[in-house]
Scaffold this motif. Sequence first.
Motif, PDB file in Angstrom:
ATOM      1  N   ARG A   1       0.794  -1.213   0.000  1.00  0.00           N
ATOM      2  CA  ARG A   1       0.000   0.000   0.000  1.00  0.00           C
ATOM      3  C   ARG A   1       0.833   1.272   0.000  1.00  0.00           C
ATOM      4  O   ARG A   1       0.460   2.271  -0.594  1.00  0.00           O
ATOM      5  CB  ARG A   1      -0.941   0.012   1.205  1.00  0.00           C
ATOM      6  N   LYS A   2       1.971   1.241   0.690  1.00  0.00           N
ATOM      7  CA  LYS A   2       2.676   2.498   0.929  1.00  0.00           C
ATOM      8  C   LYS A   2       3.903   2.712   0.052  1.00  0.00           C
ATOM      9  O   LYS A   2       4.360   3.835  -0.082  1.00  0.00           O
ATOM     10  CB  LYS A   2       3.125   2.579   2.411  1.00  0.00           C
ATOM     11  N   THR A   3       4.505   1.656  -0.481  1.00  0.00           N
ATOM     12  CA  THR A   3       5.733   1.879  -1.243  1.00  0.00           C
ATOM     13  C   THR A   3       5.440   1.916  -2.734  1.00  0.00           C
ATOM     14  O   THR A   3       4.427   1.381  -3.199  1.00  0.00           O
ATOM     15  CB  THR A   3       6.756   0.757  -0.985  1.00  0.00           C
ATOM     16  N   ILE A   4       6.377   2.533  -3.470  1.00  0.00           N
ATOM     17  CA  ILE A   4       6.202   2.634  -4.925  1.00  0.00           C
ATOM     18  C   ILE A   4       6.228   1.240  -5.539  1.00  0.00           C
ATOM     19  O   ILE A   4       5.419   0.907  -6.410  1.00  0.00           O
ATOM     20  CB  ILE A   4       7.309   3.531  -5.525  1.00  0.00           C
ATOM     21  N   LEU A   5       7.160   0.400  -5.048  1.00  0.00           N
ATOM     22  CA  LEU A   5       7.250  -0.964  -5.567  1.00  0.00           C
ATOM     23  C   LEU A   5       5.924  -1.691  -5.368  1.00  0.00           C
ATOM     24  O   LEU A   5       5.423  -2.357  -6.271  1.00  0.00           O
ATOM     25  CB  LEU A   5       8.378  -1.726  -4.853  1.00  0.00           C
ATOM     26  N   GLY A   6       5.362  -1.505  -4.172  1.00  0.00           N
ATOM     27  CA  GLY A   6       4.107  -2.173  -3.857  1.00  0.00           C
ATOM     28  C   GLY A   6       2.986  -1.717  -4.771  1.00  0.00           C
ATOM     29  O   GLY A   6       2.204  -2.525  -5.272  1.00  0.00           O
ATOM     30  N   ILE A   7       2.952  -0.404  -4.992  1.00  0.00           N
ATOM     31  CA  ILE A   7       1.889   0.123  -5.852  1.00  0.00           C
ATOM     32  C   ILE A   7       2.082  -0.402  -7.275  1.00  0.00           C
ATOM     33  O   ILE A   7       1.125  -0.812  -7.949  1.00  0.00           O
ATOM     34  CB  ILE A   7       1.883   1.672  -5.802  1.00  0.00           C
ATOM     35  N   ALA A   8       3.357  -0.463  -7.718  1.00  0.00           N
ATOM     36  CA  ALA A   8       3.642  -0.991  -9.054  1.00  0.00           C
ATOM     37  C   ALA A   8       3.218  -2.453  -9.145  1.00  0.00           C
ATOM     38  O   ALA A   8       2.635  -2.881 -10.146  1.00  0.00           O
ATOM     39  CB  ALA A   8       5.135  -0.854  -9.354  1.00  0.00           C
TER      40      ALA A   8
END
Lengths: 405, 291
Positions: free
Chosen positions: B160-167
Motif C-alpha cells: 500500500r505504501k511503497t512505490i514498488l508495492g503500488i507498481a
Amino acid sequence: MSNIRVTVRRRATAAFAQGIAFGMGILTAGAFGAPTAAAQEELFIGGALSLTGIQAPLDEPTLRGAQVAVEALNEEGGILGKQIRFVNLDGKSDPATVGNVAVQLIEQGADMIVAPCDFDFGGPASRAAQNAGLVGISTCASSPLYGSAALGDKQFTASMWNTTMGAAAAEYAFKEKGWKTAYVVTDTFIDYTVTLSRYFIEHFENLGGTVIREDKYTQGAQDFSAQLNRIQNLDEKPDVIFISSYMPDLGTIIRSIREIGIETPIMGGDSYDDTGLFAALGEAHGNDIWFVTHTYMKEGVAPGMADFLEKYEEVHGEAPDTSFTAMGWDTVMIMAKAAEKAGSTDGDKMADAMEEMTFDLLSGKLDYSSAEEGHYPYKEGALVELQNGETSFIGWMKPTNPPAP
Amino acid sequence: MGDFTYLLISGLSLGSLYALMALGLVIVYGILRLVNFAYGEYIMVAGYTLFLLSPSPLPWLVMAVVAAVMAAVMSYLTERIAFRPVREKSLTAMLITSFAVSTLLQNAALLFVSPRARVVPTPGIFSETVIIAGNVTPVREILAIVVSVALLIGFSILLRKTILGIALRAAADKFTMTRMLGVPANLVISAAFVISGLLAGIVAIFWLGRTGSVTPGIGLTPLLVAFVSTVIGGMRSLSGAVVGGYVLAFVTIIFNNLLPGDLYEFREAFIFTIVILILLFRPEGLVRGRG
C-alpha cells in the motif's frame, strides 16, 4: 550477426539439454558391470528399484547393497560360471512405471528381476517377471501379499512378512517389556502400513494385551494435531504407542508426540530403520523407541556381516547406514544360490530350488514354504532400540504362533 | 473450551503457513498468469541450505536467514534464466518451463545429496511447549502464527505504501496498462519472484521444523496446498490467497478432529467436497479480484 548469435544460443541450449539428459541418464540407468549388450556368457539381473519419489529412501540403499553383491560374485567367477550384468532402471515410485521398466528389462534379456521394497510399488515388477516365466524377488516387501498367492509361483520377497514383523513387536512389548496396553496409529497409505498394524494388534491381543484404540493417519497430511489431541486426552495412558507409518511423515509424527512431552515408549517396523529419522529426532526426541527390522549393521549380528561391511565400504567408499543395504545383497545372493542349485536360470527350476533350500543371509536364516502355501518367508526379525538418538541391537526375535496372513 | 482453543491454535498455525504459501504463489500468478509449479522447490532449496549449513558454527537464526534468502535467490534465478526467455512466447511455454525447473531442481537434490531424508537444524525453542487452556502447545506453532501475521501486515504495508508495492498491485491488476505508464516490466516481475521465493523460504523454516528433515520431494504438499488455497480464495486477489489458506487449514483441522476413525481415511474426499461446494457458489473464489 544476429543469425550467428542465434546459432550460438541454440547450441548452448542444446548442450544444456544434453547435460540434463546425461544427468537423468545417471539417475535412470545406473548400470553396474559391463555396459555391453547381453552376450551368451553373461547373466543379466534386471532391477526396477525406485531412485526417485517416496519409495527411493528404501530402494536406493537396497540398490547399493545389490551392487556390492554383484561385484563380490563377479570377483569369484559370477553365477553358473557367467559374469553378472546388473542394470537398474528407475521405477520412479510409480507402480505403472515399475511394471514398464521391468517389461523393458525382460525384453533386453533379463534372467531374473529385482523388485522394489514394497507390495504396492514392487508388485508390478513381479507380475512382469511372472508373465515372462522369470523369478522375481522383492528386496524387502513385507506385505503378506508379496508371495505366490497374489503374484505367481515364481515370485518371492527376501523380507519377513508383516505377520512376523508385527508379531515380533507385539511379543517383545508384551513378554519382554511387560507392556499390557497399546495405542496404535496406522497410516492408511499402503498395504505395508495397514497390515503391519493389523498383525501387531492381532498378536498383542492374542497374548492378552489390550489395544486402547487404533487411530488413523494419511501419509502427506503433514498435520498430526488431531491424533495428538486424542492421545493427550486419553483417560488411560497406554504402556506403548505402536506407529505404523513411513518416512518422511513418520518423523513428523514421532516429533509431535515427543515435543509435547509424551514419553511413552514407541514401537514400529522396518520403516524406522533410517538414519534420517534418528538424526531428525536427535538426542532430545530419539528416546524409548523400539522397532523390528531386517538386520543390524554390525559385525557378528549375522554370519558374513564383517565381509559385507568391508566390501560395501570398498565399493561405495562409506559404511552402510541402514540395514536395507543388506537386503539388496541378500536378494542377489538368494538368486545366485538358487541358480547354482537349480543349475540354470530357468524360472521354474529356480523357484523349485528356492522352495527347498534354506538360505543363510545377512538378515538371518530364511526358508520359503511351497507355492501352494504362498511362499511364506520363515524368518526372524531384528530388534533395535533407539536411545539418545543412537541405535543398538537388542537381538533376533522369532514370534511364537504369529497370526496367519 | 480446551478443545476449542486447541482447534483454534492448530488451525491458525497451519493456516498462517498455508496463507504465506498461497500468497507466494499468487503474487507471481497475479502478474504473469503463471502458476509456478517450481514453487514448492524453493522450500526444498531452503531446506537443503539449512542442511548444508548445519555443520557450520553459525547461530541458527543466521542459518535460517541465509536459507530464506537462498530460496529468494533461487526464485529470482529461475525467473531470470528459465522464465524470462520464454515469457513472450506463450503462457503454456512458461507453464511447461515451470515443470521443467521443478524436475531439474528435484533431480539435482537427488543426484548431489540423496533421495533419503536429510536433517535440518532446528533451534531449541522449536521443541519447547507452553500450556494454553489446558493443552500442551508447541512454541513453534505460536511462533509460526506470530511471524506469519507480522509478515502479512508488513507485506500489506509494502503493497500500500511503497512505490514498488503500488507498481506490483498495478501490474497484477492490468499488466499491459502498467507497462504503458512506464513501469519497467522486468523489475516488477523480478520483484514478484523475489518476494515469492522469500515467502517460500520463511514458510520452509516452520514447515521443515515440524519434521526436522528435508527430502527432494518435500515441495509437493506445499505446492498443492498453495494452489488449492488460491483457488478457494480467488486466483486474482492477494487477500483472497490469505483467506483461502486459512479456510483450507480450518476445514482440514476440523475434519481431522471430528471425523470418526472409519471415515478418516476419506478425509481428503470430505475436504475437497467442501472446496467443490465453495467453488459452485463462488466460482471465482471467496474474494473477487478485479480485472
